[in-house]
Design a protein around this motif. Structure first.
Motif, PDB file in Angstrom:
ATOM      1  N   UNK A  12      43.699 -75.794  30.000  1.00 19.79           N
ATOM      2  CA  UNK A  12      42.782 -75.260  29.009  1.00 19.79           C
ATOM      3  C   UNK A  12      43.218 -73.867  28.577  1.00 19.79           C
ATOM      4  N   UNK A  13      42.903 -72.910  29.321  1.00 22.74           N
ATOM      5  CA  UNK A  13      43.328 -71.538  29.026  1.00 22.74           C
ATOM      6  C   UNK A  13      44.314 -71.136  30.107  1.00 22.74           C
ATOM      7  N   UNK A  14      45.572 -71.166  29.766  1.00 25.79           N
ATOM      8  CA  UNK A  14      46.596 -70.849  30.770  1.00 25.79           C
ATOM      9  C   UNK A  14      46.326 -69.470  31.331  1.00 25.79           C
ATOM     10  N   UNK A  15      46.539 -69.226  32.646  1.00 30.79           N
ATOM     11  CA  UNK A  15      47.247 -70.151  33.527  1.00 30.79           C
ATOM     12  C   UNK A  15      46.334 -71.073  34.309  1.00 30.79           C
ATOM     13  N   UNK A  16      45.095 -71.365  33.818  1.00 32.68           N
ATOM     14  CA  UNK A  16      44.184 -72.210  34.590  1.00 32.68           C
ATOM     15  C   UNK A  16      44.567 -73.673  34.458  1.00 32.68           C
ATOM     16  N   UNK A  35      41.256 -76.437  40.642  1.00 29.45           N
ATOM     17  CA  UNK A  35      41.057 -75.266  39.787  1.00 29.45           C
ATOM     18  C   UNK A  35      41.914 -74.120  40.334  1.00 29.45           C
ATOM     19  N   UNK A  36      42.615 -73.429  39.443  1.00 25.14           N
ATOM     20  CA  UNK A  36      43.430 -72.284  39.869  1.00 25.14           C
ATOM     21  C   UNK A  36      42.522 -71.146  40.294  1.00 25.14           C
ATOM     22  N   UNK A  37      42.887 -70.492  41.352  1.00 25.91           N
ATOM     23  CA  UNK A  37      42.048 -69.422  41.889  1.00 25.91           C
ATOM     24  C   UNK A  37      42.009 -68.209  40.973  1.00 25.91           C
ATOM     25  N   UNK A  38      42.956 -68.099  40.068  1.00 29.80           N
ATOM     26  CA  UNK A  38      42.969 -66.957  39.164  1.00 29.80           C
ATOM     27  C   UNK A  38      42.273 -67.270  37.841  1.00 29.80           C
ATOM     28  N   UNK A  39      41.563 -68.429  37.762  1.00 22.68           N
ATOM     29  CA  UNK A  39      40.836 -68.807  36.548  1.00 22.68           C
ATOM     30  C   UNK A  39      39.422 -68.224  36.593  1.00 22.68           C
ATOM     31  N   UNK A  40      38.861 -68.010  35.404  1.00 24.51           N
ATOM     32  CA  UNK A  40      37.459 -67.579  35.327  1.00 24.51           C
ATOM     33  C   UNK A  40      36.543 -68.787  35.575  1.00 24.51           C
ATOM     34  N   UNK A  41      35.278 -68.641  35.381  1.00 24.68           N
ATOM     35  CA  UNK A  41      34.303 -69.709  35.686  1.00 24.68           C
ATOM     36  C   UNK A  41      34.567 -70.962  34.855  1.00 24.68           C
ATOM     37  N   UNK A  42      34.292 -72.126  35.479  1.00 24.65           N
ATOM     38  CA  UNK A  42      34.517 -73.425  34.849  1.00 24.65           C
ATOM     39  C   UNK A  42      33.200 -74.232  34.898  1.00 24.65           C
ATOM     40  N   UNK A  99      40.438 -75.441  45.251  1.00 23.32           N
ATOM     41  CA  UNK A  99      40.923 -74.210  44.608  1.00 23.32           C
ATOM     42  C   UNK A  99      42.405 -74.036  44.959  1.00 23.32           C
ATOM     43  N   UNK A 100      43.232 -73.977  43.931  1.00 22.49           N
ATOM     44  CA  UNK A 100      44.690 -73.871  44.116  1.00 22.49           C
ATOM     45  C   UNK A 100      45.132 -72.437  43.814  1.00 22.49           C
ATOM     46  N   UNK A 162      51.887 -74.296  37.575  1.00 24.26           N
ATOM     47  CA  UNK A 162      50.635 -74.718  36.949  1.00 24.26           C
ATOM     48  C   UNK A 162      49.655 -73.573  36.818  1.00 24.26           C
ATOM     49  N   UNK A 163      49.747 -72.614  37.724  1.00 28.17           N
ATOM     50  CA  UNK A 163      48.803 -71.497  37.701  1.00 28.17           C
ATOM     51  C   UNK A 163      49.413 -70.243  37.099  1.00 28.17           C
TER      52      UNK A 163
END
Length: 488
Positions: A12-16, A35-42, A99-100, A162-163
């Motif tokens: 969706x919004x890299x790097x998520x 879900x990438x750990x560096x992504x904002x809320x999903x 959480x990745x 991926x992240x």
């Protein structure tokens, strides 16, 4: 049994990374979500299938409200979404959230010895896949660093996943293997200034080493006036890459001493003279003379060498050379004084007495080797002699030849085998003839030095007891006479 499975992944919004799979068994669906750990809320609801019913409840509840999963706050695990009406479950799904973590960037360093083998830098990152890119590129074309080829510095490892993309840095320090140089020898003059032994080492030694044994000034300077000659070891290096040693063998040369300048007044009739003896006390031996002397060494021969200045040069390694000179002046012999010889021969004590004015000014010899102050020679046997006369103060040198007669004063020709013949004796170094006369001067017999002598007869007849005279003619033309007695 109604079974279905659906897998859906979306960037969706890299790097998520949002990736889920959905399975169904009976009335409850199961969705797996990464879900990438560096992504904002999903919003987890958006991850459900298109036929999902809105208005449900999430259990356990999420920190961001209904269905909003914040990987920085919420725990990964299973979240149940349920839609009920009048206590009747209309829709239910389980969402398993994982959480990745992205590949973590690292900043590390390593220190290598210049003689070490190749090292794989990937071990200093968190990416075991080794699928990234190294900047600058390594000579191996891979992640392997070779200390003998690659330059030390910062190497960046760029890894995309991926992240997102991460950049790790590895600072590589290369320590040169210790180089102490090449061992050598050094000769230094005893009077020289202190010398830096480091400058004597051959090759390209590293600075900063230590000397053993320590030098007196506390550094690497050798002072020939304070430090002892010997072997000095230079050691350089460190505990990490080891140590290296080389040595300087130091010898101290003595300053050469050629002696003192001198003047040598020599008689022209002197034998060869060693000029070295004129240089004073303690000159070093083994030097050379210039101009060269005819004898090929330091001996001056008045008969063949020219008077003048002769230079003696002595060298000694690092101390250079020293010179001294001998000025040779030749003095001619004085005029021969009035010399006469008084001899006594045909006696039990043959002698030669030199008669010369101022006799104490001379030395005397019969062999030109052993001289004496007395002008008399006694207890001599018969024979030919050369009397040598040498002036003590000056160059006077004279010689005279003389013959001493040796023979019996009487003989007894009676046939008893004792004193039956008369002849001279002890004159073996010269030829001569003898004529015998009676008291009236009549010749009686003639014989030479090879004869047994006169038997006391004339024409075979015995002569009476009486005194008889003789005349000796020597081969050089000189003559001597005397007399003896015949006894019967």
């Amino acid at each position: 049994m109604n079974l279905f499975k659906m897998l859906r992944c979306a960037f969706l919004l890299m790097p998520a990374l949002f990736c889920y799979s959905q399975t169904s068994s009976g009335s409850t669906a199961v969705v797996s979500l990464e879900i990438c750990s560096n992504e904002s809320s999903v919003d987890l609801f958006t991850m459900l299938n298109a036929d999902a019913v809105a208005g449900g409840v999430w259990s356990p509840s999420l920190s961001g409200g209904q269905g909003i999963f914040n990987p920085a706050v919420d725990n990964e695990g299973t979240y149940l979404y349920t839609v009920t009406t009048n206590y009747v479950t209309l829709y239910e799904v389980e969402v398993e959230v994982s959480v990745v973590d992205p590949i973590a960037a690292t900043t590390t360093s390593t220190t290598l010895c210049s003689n070490a083998g190749p090292v794989d830098l990937i071990g200093f990152t968190n990416d075991t896949s080794n699928q990234g890119t190294w900047v600058p590129e390594l000579s191996s074309g891979t992640s392997v660093f070779n200390p003998s080829v690659d330059e030390p510095g910062i190497y960046s490892y760029i890894a995309s996943g991926a992240c997102g993309t991460t950049v790790s840095e590895v600072y590589v320090e290369v320590i040169d293997t210790a180089n102490s140089g090449i061992s050598t020898s050094l000769s230094i003059c005893e009077g020289s200034s202190p010398f830096n032994l480091f400058d004597a080492l051959e090759g390209s030694p590293d600075l900063g080493g230590t000397w053993s044994p320590p030098l007196r000034n506390g550094s690497g300077y050798f002072d020939p006036q304070r430090d002892a000659p010997g072997v000095y070891s230079y050691t350089v290096g460190n505990d990490y890459c080891g140590y290296s040693s080389a040595s300087v063998t130091v010898s101290i040369d003595q300053s050469p001493f050629a002696g003192s300048d001198a003047v040598a007044d020599l008689c022209v009739n002197n034998g060869p003279v060693d000029l070295y003896a004129f240089l004073g006390d303690g000159p070093d031996a083994g030097g050379s003379w210039s101009p060269a002397l005819s004898g090929g060494s330091g001996w001056f021969d008045p008969l063949t060498d020219q008077e003048g200045v002769y230079t003696y040069t002595i060298s000694n390694g690092s101390c250079g050379m020293d010179t001294a000179t001998v000025e040779v002046r030749l003095i001619d012999t004085n005029n021969q004084p009035n010399v006469s010889l008084a001899i006594t021969d045909l006696s039990g004590n043959n002698s030669i007495h030199v008669q010369i004015p101022n006799r104490t000014n001379y030395h005397y010899s019969l062999d030109n080797i052993n001289y004496q102050s007395s002008n008399s020679f006694t207890n001599l046997s018969g024979g030919k002699y050369t009397v040598y006369i040498r002036e003590i103060e000056g160059c006077g040198f004279f010689h005279k030849e003389v013959v001493l007669l040796g023979g019996p004063k009487f003989f007894t020709p009676n046939g008893d085998g004792i004193n039956d013949y008369w002849s001279l004796f002890d004159i073996s170094n010269i030829d001569y003839t003898i004529k015998v006369f009676d008291r009236y001067g009549r010749p009686i017999d003639t014989f030479d030095n090879h004869s047994i002598g006169w038997d006391g007869t004339f024409n075979g007849n015995p002569l009476p007891s009486a005194d008889y005279w003789f005349l000796v003619n020597f081969e050089d033309g000189t003559t001597k006479n005397g007399h003896f007695t015949l006894l019967r």
